[in-house]
Design a protein around this motif. Structure first.
Motif, PDB file in Angstrom:
ATOM      1  N   LEU A  75       0.835  -1.210   0.000  1.00  0.00           N
ATOM      2  CA  LEU A  75       0.000   0.000   0.000  1.00  0.00           C
ATOM      3  C   LEU A  75       0.869   1.260   0.000  1.00  0.00           C
ATOM      4  O   LEU A  75       0.543   2.235  -0.681  1.00  0.00           O
ATOM      5  N   ASN A  76       1.963   1.240   0.745  1.00  0.00           N
ATOM      6  CA  ASN A  76       2.881   2.384   0.725  1.00  0.00           C
ATOM      7  C   ASN A  76       3.490   2.573  -0.653  1.00  0.00           C
ATOM      8  O   ASN A  76       3.635   3.705  -1.124  1.00  0.00           O
ATOM      9  N   LEU A  77       3.861   1.473  -1.301  1.00  0.00           N
ATOM     10  CA  LEU A  77       4.439   1.565  -2.650  1.00  0.00           C
ATOM     11  C   LEU A  77       3.444   2.139  -3.646  1.00  0.00           C
ATOM     12  O   LEU A  77       3.806   2.940  -4.508  1.00  0.00           O
ATOM     13  N   VAL A  78       2.189   1.718  -3.531  1.00  0.00           N
ATOM     14  CA  VAL A  78       1.159   2.201  -4.458  1.00  0.00           C
ATOM     15  C   VAL A  78       0.785   3.652  -4.146  1.00  0.00           C
ATOM     16  O   VAL A  78       0.618   4.468  -5.044  1.00  0.00           O
ATOM     17  N   ALA A  79       0.689   3.985  -2.874  1.00  0.00           N
ATOM     18  CA  ALA A  79       0.284   5.329  -2.473  1.00  0.00           C
ATOM     19  C   ALA A  79       1.358   6.367  -2.787  1.00  0.00           C
ATOM     20  O   ALA A  79       1.049   7.484  -3.195  1.00  0.00           O
ATOM     21  N   VAL A 118      -5.415   0.384  -6.528  1.00  0.00           N
ATOM     22  CA  VAL A 118      -5.416  -0.685  -5.519  1.00  0.00           C
ATOM     23  C   VAL A 118      -6.464  -1.739  -5.889  1.00  0.00           C
ATOM     24  O   VAL A 118      -6.195  -2.947  -5.832  1.00  0.00           O
ATOM     25  N   CYS A 119      -7.646  -1.312  -6.293  1.00  0.00           N
ATOM     26  CA  CYS A 119      -8.701  -2.258  -6.682  1.00  0.00           C
ATOM     27  C   CYS A 119      -8.274  -3.085  -7.896  1.00  0.00           C
ATOM     28  O   CYS A 119      -8.517  -4.305  -7.936  1.00  0.00           O
ATOM     29  N   ASP A 120      -7.656  -2.444  -8.872  1.00  0.00           N
ATOM     30  CA  ASP A 120      -7.167  -3.184 -10.044  1.00  0.00           C
ATOM     31  C   ASP A 120      -6.118  -4.216  -9.629  1.00  0.00           C
ATOM     32  O   ASP A 120      -6.121  -5.351 -10.117  1.00  0.00           O
ATOM     33  N   MET A 121      -5.223  -3.834  -8.720  1.00  0.00           N
ATOM     34  CA  MET A 121      -4.212  -4.768  -8.223  1.00  0.00           C
ATOM     35  C   MET A 121      -4.883  -5.943  -7.510  1.00  0.00           C
ATOM     36  O   MET A 121      -4.513  -7.102  -7.727  1.00  0.00           O
ATOM     37  N   LEU A 122      -5.861  -5.646  -6.667  1.00  0.00           N
ATOM     38  CA  LEU A 122      -6.578  -6.706  -5.956  1.00  0.00           C
ATOM     39  C   LEU A 122      -7.313  -7.623  -6.931  1.00  0.00           C
ATOM     40  O   LEU A 122      -7.328  -8.846  -6.752  1.00  0.00           O
ATOM     41  N   ASP A 123      -7.881  -7.049  -7.977  1.00  0.00           N
ATOM     42  CA  ASP A 123      -8.592  -7.847  -8.970  1.00  0.00           C
ATOM     43  C   ASP A 123      -7.636  -8.787  -9.697  1.00  0.00           C
ATOM     44  O   ASP A 123      -7.904  -9.985  -9.830  1.00  0.00           O
ATOM     45  N   ARG A 124      -6.505  -8.260 -10.159  1.00  0.00           N
ATOM     46  CA  ARG A 124      -5.516  -9.098 -10.849  1.00  0.00           C
ATOM     47  C   ARG A 124      -4.956 -10.169  -9.907  1.00  0.00           C
ATOM     48  O   ARG A 124      -4.786 -11.327 -10.291  1.00  0.00           O
ATOM     49  N   SER A 125      -4.679  -9.782  -8.689  1.00  0.00           N
ATOM     50  CA  SER A 125      -4.097 -10.715  -7.722  1.00  0.00           C
ATOM     51  C   SER A 125      -5.072 -11.818  -7.343  1.00  0.00           C
ATOM     52  O   SER A 125      -4.695 -12.991  -7.241  1.00  0.00           O
ATOM     53  N   THR A 126      -6.319 -11.447  -7.141  1.00  0.00           N
ATOM     54  CA  THR A 126      -7.334 -12.446  -6.808  1.00  0.00           C
ATOM     55  C   THR A 126      -7.504 -13.430  -7.959  1.00  0.00           C
ATOM     56  O   THR A 126      -7.611 -14.639  -7.737  1.00  0.00           O
ATOM     57  N   ALA A 127      -7.494 -12.934  -9.181  1.00  0.00           N
ATOM     58  CA  ALA A 127      -7.588 -13.819 -10.344  1.00  0.00           C
ATOM     59  C   ALA A 127      -6.409 -14.783 -10.379  1.00  0.00           C
ATOM     60  O   ALA A 127      -6.573 -15.973 -10.697  1.00  0.00           O
ATOM     61  N   ALA A 128      -5.224 -14.302 -10.017  1.00  0.00           N
ATOM     62  CA  ALA A 128      -4.043 -15.172  -9.993  1.00  0.00           C
ATOM     63  C   ALA A 128      -4.189 -16.257  -8.937  1.00  0.00           C
ATOM     64  O   ALA A 128      -3.882 -17.426  -9.181  1.00  0.00           O
TER      65      ALA A 128
END
Length: 167
Positions: free
Chosen positions: A53-57, A133-143
């Motif tokens: 989250l720090n890296l993204v923020a 963050v939501c896009d990252m969570l979406d890609r990660s959840t799909a993985a």
């Protein structure tokens, strides 16, 4: 940390700001640790979540992102080095799922905060980049859902974090 399923004592509320080194001491002092019994990957997952989250923020640039995520990957590898494949995969899957859950929880906490409650600068930065963050969570959840191999899903989640920090 080991990959054993035993419940360990974890900090529960471990955040970077809860670890201080008073007067240059070599041993840290933990503030507000919220000690409890939990899974061995709990603390690591929260630290991975908050680091990402720090890296993204506030992205530190390509080299900084690469160095931090490389350190996270190296930690996960060393934490499971003595484990057999089954134990290593179980720990990595736990780490990955708990990381994503913690990230979703923090994001929703920030997004649903009352309007008259002032957010910290970090929280405001996360809210400003909520779509990323939501896009990252979406890609990660799909993985996580599509990969039977925990190491493959873990690597894809780290790649997704790098992509989020770069966007």
């Amino acid at each position: 940390m080991t990959a054993s399923p035993a419940r360990a004592v974890v900090f529960g509320d471990l955040k970077p700001e809860h670890v201080v080194f008073p007067d240059g001491a070599e041993r840290p002092v933990f503030l507000d640790p919220g000690l409890m019994r939990g899974r061995p990957a709990d603390d690591a997952a929260k630290l991975v979540s908050r680091t990402v989250l720090n890296l993204v923020a506030r992205p530190p640039g390509t080299e900084g992102v690469r160095a931090l995520l490389g350190g996270v990957a190296a930690y996960a590898a060393s934490a499971t080095a003595g484990s057999d494949r089954t134990g290593r995969d179980a720990w990595l899957r736990q780490l990955t799922l708990l990381w994503l859950m913690d990230t979703a929880n923090i994001l929703t906490t920030y997004l649903t905060a009352p309007a008259d409650l002032p957010l910290t600068a970090h929280a405001a930065d996360v809210v400003r980049r909520a779509r990323v963050v939501c896009d990252m969570l979406d890609r990660s959840t799909a993985a996580v859902v599509s990969y039977r191999d925990a190491r493959g899903a873990w690597r894809l989640c780290l790649d997704s974090a790098a992509k989020a920090a770069a966007s």
